[in-house]
Scaffold this motif. Structure first.
Motif, PDB file in Angstrom:
ATOM      1  N   ARG A  28       0.653  -1.668  -0.248  1.00 43.75           N
ATOM      2  CA  ARG A  28      -0.066  -0.175   0.044  1.00 43.75           C
ATOM      3  C   ARG A  28       1.273   1.304  -0.035  1.00 43.75           C
ATOM      4  O   ARG A  28       0.550   1.902  -0.687  1.00 43.75           O
ATOM      5  N   GLU A  32       1.251   4.407  -3.273  1.00 42.13           N
ATOM      6  CA  GLU A  32       0.835   5.611  -2.736  1.00 42.13           C
ATOM      7  C   GLU A  32       2.319   6.097  -3.446  1.00 42.13           C
ATOM      8  O   GLU A  32       2.140   7.299  -3.790  1.00 42.13           O
ATOM      9  N   GLU A  35       2.424   6.529  -6.417  1.00 43.74           N
ATOM     10  CA  GLU A  35       1.669   7.856  -7.820  1.00 43.74           C
ATOM     11  C   GLU A  35       2.135   8.818  -7.524  1.00 43.74           C
ATOM     12  O   GLU A  35       2.117   9.278  -8.869  1.00 43.74           O
ATOM     13  N   ARG A  61      -6.148   0.978  -7.442  1.00 42.57           N
ATOM     14  CA  ARG A  61      -5.249   1.080  -6.014  1.00 42.57           C
ATOM     15  C   ARG A  61      -5.369   0.525  -5.027  1.00 42.57           C
ATOM     16  O   ARG A  61      -4.539  -0.248  -4.769  1.00 42.57           O
TER      17      ARG A  61
END
Length: 120
Positions: A28, A32, A35, A61
């Motif tokens: 995760r 993040e 991106e 995502r």
């Protein structure tokens, strides 16, 4: 939804062994970070040129953050990119030869032709 951005993520992470390990251990946070830092860079450009509109949607995502390769396939991520990256991350977790590849195939076996469109 951006199949281009999904494939760009898979391609760029797969090409960097440190990012492969980071994505395996902290998916995760890696999604993040990638991106925010790389998602809008034009492919092949390290600095300078970028776009302003590329973002993962919530479904993309989440699929990336949970290593959900069947969902990524359904979203149009290229299966070669998911397979090569996920082999690098997970093959070591299987004792038998081709263990991850067989699991990958099993988890995608519910798909019938025609497969989801992988054109970008």
């Amino acid at each position: 939804m951006s199949k281009y951005l999904l494939n760009k993520f898979l391609f760029t992470v797969d090409r960097d062994p440190e990012l492969v390990e980071r994505y395996r251990e902290q998916p995760r946070a890696t999604v993040e970070w990638w991106e925010a830092e790389y998602g809008n860079r034009i492919l092949g450009c390290h600095t300078g040129e970028s776009s302003t509109w590329l973002r993962f949607d919530d479904t993309e995502r989440e699929a990336l953050a949970t290593h959900d390769h069947p969902k990524l396939f359904e979203l149009g991520a290229h299966p070669f990119l998911t397979l090569t990256l996920f082999i690098a991350m997970f093959e070591r977790d299987y004792a038998e030869p081709l263990g991850f590849q067989l699991e990958y195939a099993r988890r995608l076996s519910h798909h019938d032709l025609p497969y989801p469109d992988i054109a970008t």
